[in-house]
Design an enzyme around this catalytic site. Sequence first.
Site, short mmCIF file in Angstrom:
data_model
loop_
_atom_site.label_atom_id
_atom_site.label_comp_id
_atom_site.label_asym_id
_atom_site.label_seq_id
_atom_site.Cartn_x
_atom_site.Cartn_y
_atom_site.Cartn_z
N LYS A 117 -12.18 12.08 8.92
CA LYS A 117 -12.63 12.34 7.55
C LYS A 117 -13.67 13.45 7.48
O LYS A 117 -14.02 13.92 6.40
CB LYS A 117 -13.20 11.05 6.95
CG LYS A 117 -12.22 9.87 6.98
CD LYS A 117 -12.80 8.63 6.35
CE LYS A 117 -11.94 7.40 6.62
NZ LYS A 117 -10.59 7.51 6.09
N SER B 33 -12.02 3.78 5.41
CA SER B 33 -12.40 3.22 6.71
C SER B 33 -13.73 3.80 7.15
O SER B 33 -14.04 4.97 6.90
CB SER B 33 -11.33 3.51 7.76
OG SER B 33 -10.16 2.74 7.51
N ASP C 42 0.85 -1.19 0.00
CA ASP C 42 0.00 0.00 0.00
C ASP C 42 0.89 1.25 0.00
O ASP C 42 1.75 1.41 0.85
CB ASP C 42 -0.89 -0.03 1.24
CG ASP C 42 -1.94 1.06 1.26
OD1 ASP C 42 -2.36 1.50 0.17
OD2 ASP C 42 -2.36 1.47 2.36
N HIS C 43 0.68 2.11 -0.96
CA HIS C 43 1.40 3.39 -1.05
C HIS C 43 2.91 3.24 -1.10
O HIS C 43 3.64 3.91 -0.35
CB HIS C 43 1.01 4.32 0.10
CG HIS C 43 -0.36 4.90 -0.03
ND1 HIS C 43 -0.68 5.84 -0.98
CD2 HIS C 43 -1.51 4.65 0.64
CE1 HIS C 43 -1.96 6.17 -0.87
NE2 HIS C 43 -2.48 5.45 0.10
N GLY D 60 -7.07 8.53 7.03
CA GLY D 60 -7.07 8.76 8.47
C GLY D 60 -8.44 8.60 9.11
O GLY D 60 -9.43 8.25 8.46
#
Length: 384
Positions: free
Chosen positions: A197, A230, A97-98, A194
């Site tokens: 949001k 999330s 991821d990333h 994060g």
Amino acid sequence: MLVPMRAILEAADKHGYGQAAFNMNSVGQIEAAIQIHELLRSGAILQGAEASNAYMGGAEDFMHGDLETKKVGAKRIGDAVKKYGADSPIPVALHLDHGKTLESVKACIDGGYTSVMIDGSSLSYEDNVALTREAVKLAHPYGVSVEGELGVLAGVEDHVFSATSTYTNPMQAVDFFKKTGCDALAISYGTCHGASKGKDTKIRREIAIATKECMMHEGVNGFLVSHGSSTVPQEYVRQINAMGGQLENAYGIDVAQLVDVAKCGINKINVDTDIRLACTRNLMELFLNNPELQESASIGAIWKTMRANPKNFDPRNYLQAIMPTITLGDVPDADVAKVVDCMKNGVIESIAPLLVQFGSYRKSDLIEPVTLEQMADRYKKEGI
């Protein structure tokens, strides 16, 4: 069995459901994640970020881990996924991821990852295309899938930070797929990295729809990814704060919106924060319900670190006392076993509802059991 991520996304795209992808930060979490995917007969995409690789490699300052530490961590994550997933009855993919550099991509391929992301979204469009194309050239000969990113998400997650968003241009996404040969593309359409949001965040589903329609019109066979997705269950936030945590403005993406976009062209939905919150809530309950553990020689330091940082809910920041357990799966005593169980249960509780809601449960038999070698042959024949 271990498969390239493309195989899992092909099934999600064909049958119109969302495939969640979950970030892992310990051997125990990996074991629990594969267990619940098996129970619900869902394909599994497990993820390790660059910071996760550094953390699993033993870096105390894992946000700034060096390449050598990331290599160690990538192999440890790869070994754990292989241990619990190689003989699993469900298809399992391990995805970076990333990833920020080609060196990190190579480290993950060497470590056993079956899919990688190269994130050039902060670069100019031309440089992003060039970097992603190089990652494809590096990964596809191994049968390893590649995800790129176009557009910038606001928010903070690990080393990924941006104060503002730049939405993805659907026609530019088509051009990106054509020029890079990547398998999947993370788009910016209103989600945010994060736990903060913002309340009542609205996804711009029309961007996903337009992008997928343009891809279909141009004959582009790729898949769209939703980062920063999330759900941040509010009961976790309330429970943590009731036990002394200090989480503020912690809101996620409404599950109904994610279920909706899974039917509008989004194939992969990334989730990380939910797991962190569930594990933190479980551990706080463990120590408060069993006060003698607060002075435990093996795990008491975990409680003290948590109490000293009530705003922090990332387990990586308070589990330094049991790093051999985290990175290698060693469980030296009963107290450490209790912590491991809390972490496993947090993974299962946070993952299970999303597998059902996004629709991947009972779908594992729809995924083609293709090996990395077989996928490498396909890429070669297709010239990508």
